[in-house]
Design an enzyme around this catalytic site. Structure first.
Site, PDB file in Angstrom:
ATOM      1  N   GLN A 132      47.922  34.702  45.258  1.00  0.00           N
ATOM      2  CA  GLN A 132      46.498  34.597  45.585  1.00  0.00           C
ATOM      3  C   GLN A 132      46.040  33.148  45.576  1.00  0.00           C
ATOM      4  OE1 GLN A 132      43.380  37.253  43.680  1.00  0.00           O
ATOM      5  NE2 GLN A 132      42.936  35.360  42.589  1.00  0.00           N
ATOM      6  N   GLU A 250      41.163  43.451  41.200  1.00  0.00           N
ATOM      7  CA  GLU A 250      41.883  42.750  40.143  1.00  0.00           C
ATOM      8  C   GLU A 250      41.260  43.003  38.775  1.00  0.00           C
ATOM      9  OE1 GLU A 250      43.722  38.341  39.506  1.00  0.00           O
ATOM     10  OE2 GLU A 250      41.609  38.447  39.946  1.00  0.00           O
TER      11      GLU A 250
END
Lengths: 405, 360, 405, 360
Positions: A132, A250
């Protein structure tokens, strides 16, 4: 209030147990999921990929991903998801995955049909792993101020800038990344969400050592890295909203109440087995009272987790019980690690090879790692802002005008 | 009535701080840490030139003849720079013990060499500060046997001071023992396990007020460990305040956010009274014997708690950068965490304070 | 570092002890200073006033007030002040005062000669007592936003509005008061500092009951109360700066470290004498460890107080050690009261007449009163702002533009 | 797997809250407090009409036959409104005890009258939850002697349930005892000292598993006290959030300051998991006997700690207004503080939890 599982779920659980009993020997190691090795891509499916495939075939991984993209195409069922997590943990068997719990749901929700077919199936099969690219050295809590730029040149975006806190960047095949494409727009509206291979020329990964002494994170530098224009998810300038979708996924993973209970049991055992001046630590009433206070907190968080699970199962927004999980869960874990260290006294400070070291220095490692988790993924201060503003409805800070940098 | 540092003490602090700023930069610490070096030769030499190892040693034996408060100020500076040199064991516990308990011959033998920095002394008091994996230390005349954990300042030590289970104090030369270094989170200090196997010793004290003498030695060590934490905590607070005053997020310096400002204020509010507690405990050791033991216990225990609070909050103020190795903040964090457990954990030491006050 | 007192101070102390031994029978009660009764003014000096006069004559009250205004005219000596406080407390004799520790220094520093002669001597003699009119219902932490108005009409200010938290208003002869005289000026520059008699027509005092059940404070209402224009201290519009002078003097009084030590000793005794299931509370290791943690904090604050005293004696600005006293001292006292309550268990909740009540419910009263002190005189949040900004040099919050009310 | 309230439970809560909003305003509480009235007749009557006193009493005896979780929800509502009515003693401890231990005749005698609200029952368990000034309660056949402290729901009680030192349970009619009311900080609940002087009793249980039965009764009480604190804490948090959203200082609503916002967030973060803990402990009492005692202990202890934290922070958010009587916030503060000490202080109860787990 009914904590029994209905027959459907009991059946599901026992099928899963049978499956695990029968197939666990095929699982590639009981330890934390090892990152796929980019070098080995050409050698056909590795054991991890074969295991994942077996799980998908049996409905224990990528459950809710549509069949056309390689998943099981089941209806979302948080209770089954919970049972799967519980049984794999109990059996100490490596669980499956859904490609990437941040990227895949985002692509499925906001990607084009072409992007879905390109990205989802290999991700699910474990042939395409992700990292990410969000945070930057200058943009932490204020993520939207990010300054890594992507300028259009012909059919490509050309990326220049730096990302930080990129865990797994050294192993990942691909990155999903926020870049500034419209520098003149207001900060939340000038961001785009790109996906690209980590093999793209102009990308350099440097490991970032943390206080634990390990390099769990990386810095990633971009110098004229070219990414085709069609590798954008969503529209130009809409990346912030695409990213919030990712962040949402997340956030749920942190502060798992079962993890806290397991950790508690480890400390209980430690305090029964470790001695000071020949007396078990558990006989020390001040330490014991502290352990009991932690147990009360741990139980409250465990049951709070059950409440969240129930809400999810009923497709209700859990609200406050979920908002607080990261703040309270990380803090509880940190406090438990501190308790373990203090029980161990001097021995608790050992961190490298020694015959006297306990659990390989794990408690110190956790103590520091938990502090990292308190800070990362939205600092405790940002968490409190969110709880105050989104869950309790208190007003935001007044905005401060942008000063020229 | 003057509860303040003297001009000499302020000058001492300034001198040590100046030296450390020059010779104990973060790069030096980082390099030493990477090499498991806890006795930086050039830094130790420079400190020796200032007379630091002889701080507590009488001028009669080549030392500077200062008091525990001065040693505490030095420890504060060393903690503030996470300095990779021996001090608490070799320059506090050992000189205090030898001067309290040694014969004239022993003082003549050991003190001048300790004062000059020619030798250093590792110190093993494990049996008396919450024994863990230790095998009790026993003696048979002038030999010592047993296994001592968490001895201090052991790297390259020439001699070891060890307290036996029954509170005797013995000096044992390095060649007589097996030393296993212990690698803790804190790479700036040297601790180790010492195995004595009928090691020949120079018995320092084997009759008289054994317990009282040992307790006084421990008191000195506790105050100085507390001072080390004070220095390390102050350094972390200073760094946090500086970072909060520079780092921008949301178009504002983060220190202008109450969440960050108040963390800094809370650290300062907790830490500042600790300075007075350390000063008082050190001064009590020097001049108010009836208060020395209790205040040493409280300094050790309270600094352990406040130190941990400051270490954690200062890291948080730094956000992700505090968690990386880039700023090196963790060296201070870990020094504070090691100090917490040395010479008695806070829980252990508070229990001693309860006994001292007749509460148990 | 020298904690001995020099001969001069030892002599001073023993003279004071002799004085107290000889004269303490003249002291009007050992309890907290009873407010002067406004009704009895005409009957000549009352015992409290005679006692104050005796103290002034001997140099034990109003020490640093110049002789021409009725004081002793001594040089400031914080050590002597400390010895006086200590010895009076030890002898449990009512100490003297300096008129009012907020008003008198302010008038001496900023008043006209005429005002000094008018206000200081009777205040010192105890013939003129004071209350403070600062806070308003709408202006607490943001004191400078106060809205009680004083408009000029002929030779008078005409006051309308309301004050709150006015302790002693029901007994005081006079009030020093902040009023808005220039409503169009920026908020800090539109305030004036007036002094006036509480007998002024148009002033109504209403007791304000707090959570302790006592009315230690009042609300004061003004309806066209007329105050002559020359009863202003400082210039029009400068009241905020005059008031800051007052606040400075008030702040020092809070969080006295000796008070904390005395309180600690009381709890120690309590824990030795109170039993649960026939065992002294002190035998309970969890309670004992908590007491020890409080003792560590208490000692740190006590020695911090000695450090501040030393600075003051040397006419140095104590800085941080003084800035933190209110925040830490009030919190410590509150925590100690909580410890006492918890040691007493159920008995600790008794608050009114009962043969089982301990110390007349004092610990509950303190527990609540301390919370009031944590809030009052600058909340803990305001204290942290001040420590952060003034002592550590962190920047203030960005200013928010005034919106029309 | 459904860890949530049923529709019926949500309806019950709604109904009780509606009634309390109408009949238990702050003015009512204030007035009762000024008159030392802890059993508001009209409020109690209204609750009786809803069947509240019979919540835990089987339908066979005129009750509603609900479970402890339902009683906990009611207690939460009562705590949220600082209601001046008996509940924990008369409607929880007494019915649980009589149903567990009573004979058919005793159930027939007492339960219908308790369920209908015709009588209330004070409950004295002082010897078993950390005895203080108590004189131990002893029996001689069907008479009881001794002095019980902090009996609950004593005002106008018609009968008293008392646990003797050796864990027998006896019912004693009001005319047989001397009652001294105890005036605590919390003016909304009734506690008292009961003096038994060879008082004739109706022995409920004098053989069998005396200890186990009594412990189960205490478990029920602890869960319900915890629920009461949960309700009171939630009310304080709600008031703090509302105040922070209205009150202006420095031209801003104070809830926009991080210092205030974060206090609210911390309260919510601490309190919200407590709701699940209380639910679980109540449900365990109803359905998971092997977990009932431990979770009851933790609910009681943890809510005591979190309750105090919330009571204090919510008061701070209100600034000076929180400290006055004007908003009446202190009624909740004091209710939480009393709950902390009832049926075992947190320290006492945690120690029980240690024993339950074989740690001591």
């Amino acid at each position: 209030m009914d904590l029994e599982y209905s027959a459907e779920y009991e059946d599901f659980r026992s099928e899963l147990r049978n499956f695990l009993e029968e197939h666990k020997h095929l699982s590639p190691g009981a330890v934390a999921r090892a990152p796929a090795n980019r070098e080995s891509k050409t050698d056909g499916p590795n054991p991890a990929q074969r295991w994942q495939q077996l799980l998908i075939e049996n409905g224990y991984a990528a459950r809710t991903i549509p069949k056309e993209y390689g998943g099981c195409g089941e209806e979302p069922d948080s209770l089954k998801a919970h049972i799967i997590a519980e049984e794999f943990a109990k059996a100490r068997v490596r669980p499956g995955h859904s490609g990437d719990n941040r990227l895949v749901p985002t692509v499925l929700e906001l990607g084009t049909e072409e992007q879905k077919r390109w990205l989802v199936p290999p991700s699910i099969r474990g042939e395409m792993s992700w990292c990410q690219g969000y945070s930057e050295p200058g943009s932490g809590s204020d993520l939207a101020s990010l300054s890594t730029r992507a300028e259009v040149d012909g059919d490509d975006f050309v990326i220049n800038g730096q990302k930080i806190w990129t865990s797994g960047a050294q192993h990942a095949d691909m990155m999903f990344c926020l870049v500034r494409t419209e520098p003149d727009a207001p900060k939340h509206q000038g961001i785009s969400y790109l996906v690209f291979s980590m093999d793209t020329p102009g990308i350099e990964v440097r490991p970032l050592v943390t206080m634990t002494g390990e390099a769990t994170f990386n810095e990633v530098f971009f110098t004229d890295a070219r990414v085709p224009k069609n590798q954008i998810i969503g529209k130009r300038g809409e990346g912030w909203f695409v990213a919030n979708n990712t962040l949402k996924h997340e956030r749920e993973g942190l502060g798992d109440p079962h993890q806290a209970e397991n950790r508690f049991r480890e400390i209980e055992e430690l305090m029964q087995n470790e001695n000071v001046d020949g007396e078990p630590i558990m006989n020390n009433p001040a330490h014991r009272d502290r352990l009991l206070q932690l147990q009360g907190r741990m139980l409250a968080m465990k049951y709070n987790g059950m409440r969240v699970l129930t809400s999810q199962r009923k497709h209700e927004e859990p609200g406050l019980p979920r908002w607080i999980i990261k703040l309270q869960g990380c803090e509880l874990n940190h406090q438990m690690a501190a308790m373990a260290i203090d029980s161990l006294g001097e021995l608790g400070t050992l961190y490298h090879h020694s015959e006297h070291i306990r659990a390989g220095g794990m408690w110190q490692q956790r103590f520091m790692m938990d502090l990292g988790l308190i800070i990362g993924g939205g600092t405790a201060q940002i968490q409190k802002n969110m709880i105050g503003e989104r869950a309790l409805g208190l007003p935001k800070e007044p905005k401060v005008e942008v000063k020229p940098a | 009535m003057d509860f303040a540092l003297s001009e000499e003490q302020q000058f001492l602090t300034q001198t040590v701080n100046d030296l450390l700023r020059d010779q104990c930069s973060l790069d030096v610490v980082r390099n030493d840490a990477s090499e498991n070096q806890t006795k930086n030769a050039s830094l130790y030499h420079a400190l020796t030139e200032l007379g630091i190892p002889g701080t507590l040693i009488s001028e009669d034996y080549g030392g500077v003849g200062l008091r525990l408060l001065d040693a505490a100020l030095i420890a504060e500076s060393l903690g503030g720079s996470v300095a990779t040199v021996p001090f608490i064991g070799s320059s506090v516990l050992a000189p205090v013990a030898i001067q309290l308990a040694g014969s004239e011959v022993q003082k003549d033998t050991w003190l001048p060499r300790l004062a000059s920095g020619e030798i250093t002394c590792g110190v093993a008091l494990g049996d008396h500060v919450g024994a863990r994996d230790n095998t009790p230390i026993s003696t048979n005349g002038a030999t010592v046997s047993g296994r001592a954990m968490f001895a201090l300042d052991v790297q390259d030590a020439d001699v070891f001071l060890v307290a036996t289970k029954n509170c005797e104090l013995h000096l044992v030369e390095a060649g007589e023992v097996e030393l296993n270094r212990l690698f803790t989170i804190d790479k700036t200090r040297s601790v180790g396990e010492i195995v004595f196997d009928s090691a020949s010793s120079d018995p320092l004290l084997s009759s008289g007020d054994l317990k009282g003498t040992l307790a006084t030695v421990v008191d000195a060590g506790r105050v100085v460990v507390a001072a080390d934490t004070l220095g390390a905590g102050q350094a972390m607070l200073d760094k946090a305040v500086a970072y909060a005053g520079e780092r921008q997020q949301f178009n504002r310096v983060i220190g202008s956010f109450q969440a960050v400002k108040h963390m800094c204020a809370e650290m300062a509010a907790e830490l500042e009274p600790c300075r007075s507690l350390v000063w008082y405990a050190a001064h009590a050791f020097d001049a108010i014997p009836e208060e020395a033991r209790l205040t040493a216990c409280h300094a050790k225990a309270h600094l352990a708690e406040v130190g941990r609070f400051v270490a954690r909050k200062a890291t948080e103020v730094h956000g992700g950068m505090g968690f990386t190795d880039l700023l090196g903040l963790h060296y201070w964090f870990k020094r504070i965490e090691l100090n917490r457990q040395l010479l008695g954990t806070p829980e252990f030491v508070r229990n001693e304070a309860a006994k001292l006050q007749g509460w148990i």
